[in-house]
Design an enzyme around this catalytic site. Sequence first.
Site, PDB file in Angstrom:
ATOM      1  N   HIS A 139     101.230 149.369  81.943  1.00 40.71           N
ATOM      2  CA  HIS A 139     102.051 149.438  83.156  1.00 40.71           C
ATOM      3  C   HIS A 139     103.204 148.452  82.973  1.00 40.71           C
ATOM      4  O   HIS A 139     103.054 147.436  82.292  1.00 40.71           O
ATOM      5  CB  HIS A 139     101.160 149.008  84.329  1.00 40.71           C
ATOM      6  CG  HIS A 139     101.751 149.165  85.681  1.00 40.71           C
ATOM      7  ND1 HIS A 139     102.617 148.247  86.218  1.00 40.71           N
ATOM      8  CD2 HIS A 139     101.581 150.128  86.628  1.00 40.71           C
ATOM      9  CE1 HIS A 139     102.959 148.641  87.436  1.00 40.71           C
ATOM     10  NE2 HIS A 139     102.343 149.772  87.706  1.00 40.71           N
ATOM     11  N   ASP A 198      94.193 143.428  82.157  1.00 36.80           N
ATOM     12  CA  ASP A 198      94.802 143.976  83.361  1.00 36.80           C
ATOM     13  C   ASP A 198      93.759 144.905  83.989  1.00 36.80           C
ATOM     14  O   ASP A 198      93.565 146.037  83.525  1.00 36.80           O
ATOM     15  CB  ASP A 198      96.088 144.728  82.974  1.00 36.80           C
ATOM     16  CG  ASP A 198      96.667 145.528  84.142  1.00 36.80           C
ATOM     17  OD1 ASP A 198      96.016 145.618  85.199  1.00 36.80           O
ATOM     18  OD2 ASP A 198      97.779 146.064  83.973  1.00 36.80           O
ATOM     19  N   GLN A 228      93.265 148.901  87.399  1.00 36.79           N
ATOM     20  CA  GLN A 228      92.600 150.204  87.579  1.00 36.79           C
ATOM     21  C   GLN A 228      91.094 150.134  87.388  1.00 36.79           C
ATOM     22  O   GLN A 228      90.370 151.028  87.828  1.00 36.79           O
ATOM     23  CB  GLN A 228      93.190 151.234  86.598  1.00 36.79           C
ATOM     24  CG  GLN A 228      94.639 151.582  86.853  1.00 36.79           C
ATOM     25  CD  GLN A 228      94.854 152.270  88.198  1.00 36.79           C
ATOM     26  OE1 GLN A 228      93.966 152.923  88.734  1.00 36.79           O
ATOM     27  NE2 GLN A 228      96.038 152.115  88.754  1.00 36.79           N
ATOM     28  N   LYS A 246      93.679 148.282  95.504  1.00 38.90           N
ATOM     29  CA  LYS A 246      93.131 149.414  94.731  1.00 38.90           C
ATOM     30  C   LYS A 246      91.603 149.438  94.778  1.00 38.90           C
ATOM     31  O   LYS A 246      90.975 150.330  94.212  1.00 38.90           O
ATOM     32  CB  LYS A 246      93.616 149.347  93.281  1.00 38.90           C
ATOM     33  CG  LYS A 246      95.146 149.520  93.170  1.00 38.90           C
ATOM     34  CD  LYS A 246      95.577 149.697  91.747  1.00 38.90           C
ATOM     35  CE  LYS A 246      97.007 149.327  91.515  1.00 38.90           C
ATOM     36  NZ  LYS A 246      97.922 150.480  91.571  1.00 38.90           N
ATOM     37  N   CYS A 299     105.182 154.034  86.281  1.00 40.59           N
ATOM     38  CA  CYS A 299     105.507 152.677  85.805  1.00 40.59           C
ATOM     39  C   CYS A 299     105.061 152.478  84.364  1.00 40.59           C
ATOM     40  O   CYS A 299     104.603 151.400  83.982  1.00 40.59           O
ATOM     41  CB  CYS A 299     104.884 151.606  86.701  1.00 40.59           C
ATOM     42  SG  CYS A 299     105.553 151.608  88.350  1.00 40.59           S
TER      43      CYS A 299
HETATM   44  N1  PMP Z   1      98.546 147.419  85.999  1.00 47.80           N
HETATM   45  C1  PMP Z   1      98.114 148.660  86.197  1.00 47.80           C
HETATM   46  C2  PMP Z   1      97.353 149.351  85.110  1.00 47.80           C
HETATM   47  C3  PMP Z   1      98.380 149.300  87.407  1.00 47.80           C
HETATM   48  O1  PMP Z   1      97.959 150.536  87.612  1.00 47.80           O
HETATM   49  C4  PMP Z   1      99.110 148.612  88.401  1.00 47.80           C
HETATM   50  C5  PMP Z   1      99.443 149.259  89.734  1.00 47.80           C
HETATM   51  N2  PMP Z   1      99.845 150.580  89.652  1.00 47.80           N
HETATM   52  C6  PMP Z   1      99.513 147.298  88.140  1.00 47.80           C
HETATM   53  C7  PMP Z   1      99.216 146.743  86.935  1.00 47.80           C
HETATM   54  C8  PMP Z   1     100.274 146.499  89.160  1.00 47.80           C
HETATM   55  O2  PMP Z   1      99.494 146.272  90.274  1.00 47.80           O
HETATM   56  P1  PMP Z   1     100.158 145.663  91.600  1.00 47.80           P
HETATM   57  O3  PMP Z   1     101.364 146.500  91.887  1.00 47.80           O
HETATM   58  O4  PMP Z   1      99.091 145.833  92.634  1.00 47.80           O
HETATM   59  O5  PMP Z   1     100.485 144.253  91.319  1.00 47.80           O
END
Ligand code: PMP
Length: 415
Positions: free
Chosen positions: A131, A208, A211, A234, A372
């Site tokens: 991401h 990270d 998910q 999430k 993203c």
């Molecule tokens: N890493 C991953 C794999 C994600 O899916 C996301 C959110 N889509 C993030 C990081 C960022 O999370 P947040 O926007 O809640 O900080």
Amino acid sequence: MTASASISNELDVYAIRKAFPILERKVKGWPLVYLDNAATSQKPFAVIQALTDYYTEFNANIHRGIHTLAEEATAAFESTRDAVRRFIQAESREEIIFTRGTTEGINLVAQTWGRKNLKEGDEIIVSAMEHHSNIVPWQVLCAEKGSVLRVIPVTGKGELIWEEFEKLLTPRAKLVSIAHISNALGTINPVKKIIRKAHEAGAIVIVDGAQSAVHLDINVRDLNCDFFAFSAHKVYGPTGVGVLYGKMQLLEDMPVFQAGGEMIKEVSFEGTTFNELPYKFEAGTPNIADTIALRFAIEFLESIGREKIRKHEEELLQYASERLMEIPGLKIIGQAAQKASLVSFIVENTHPQDLGILLDNRGIAVRTGHHCAQPLMKLFGIPGTVRASFALYNTREEIDELIVGLEKAVHLLKR
Ligand code: PMP
């Protein structure tokens, strides 16, 4: 409930759905089919109620107040730290830092551990399926320190190429930052194995967990990761709060992140001493209400049982993957052997966004676009995908609705 309506004889999905008030609503006259859970999950009543209770009954600033409301708010806030420690099976509550979310957790490590420990020529390893929030903080750090970002490539199926990862583990590699589960492909990466290998090469690892925290049973001690970041929103919790887990010794050795109130022990114009863990990294008034409500999300998950949820979500994934293949011209992007409950796909001669709009006209919420993960989309040579991501409250009937919606949308767009 009919026999066919029951997707799992263990998890009573219809009873669970009753705990989520939003699932009652209609969108454009259709019952909501919410399949955008990888972006954010819906919230159970207990979480919503916790927010209301805090503001109606004991709203106060925390930690230094001696009045009743302050004490109640502090106790509730700190009990979430205990719940999170249990949730990810960390050794101590001092290792649990509250953040705004995964993004802030990763930035915290980059700006503290990274700034202190990295120098010119050192290497940071990420993967091609990250991401943006696990790419850009490292690029910013590399620009400042003269360090270099290296990327583990992925196969056409969406799995990491292990030999390439091993090749990147040279003495220059100082940090590996890796998604536990890819939000764009659903791939579950073998993080335990990655952590072992990285440690052998002398690199630390940040996972990270944006998910994974909702789908997998997380045990940071068993993984032996150095850092683990996730977002409350999430895991059926509120937006605006997240968690960074870090090993005690690393956190102790790290310089402070943001500075201000809360994170200090004593302030004078001659010099300031910093607070102990975890407060050293929690400057200013935190997001008290949402942090308190996070505990209710964790307890909700715990009350159902991770194993039951996993089984239900696996069944949804399998059913969706099979049924999607009935759509002519549909291609699933991301066919890793180990996958979480999300499916990314494209349909020939249609644009993901058009499909998303037509599905929304039937009350079906999916995500479309690059998720993203622009470098990954470039690698696959596509502008984006349609992504249906499932949660514990989704049903087989909702997947049937998705299929009908897609059939109709594809028919319209190909006319
Ligand atoms: N890493 C991953 C794999 C994600 O899916 C996301 C959110 N889509 C993030 C990081 C960022 O999370 P947040 O926007 O809640 O900080």
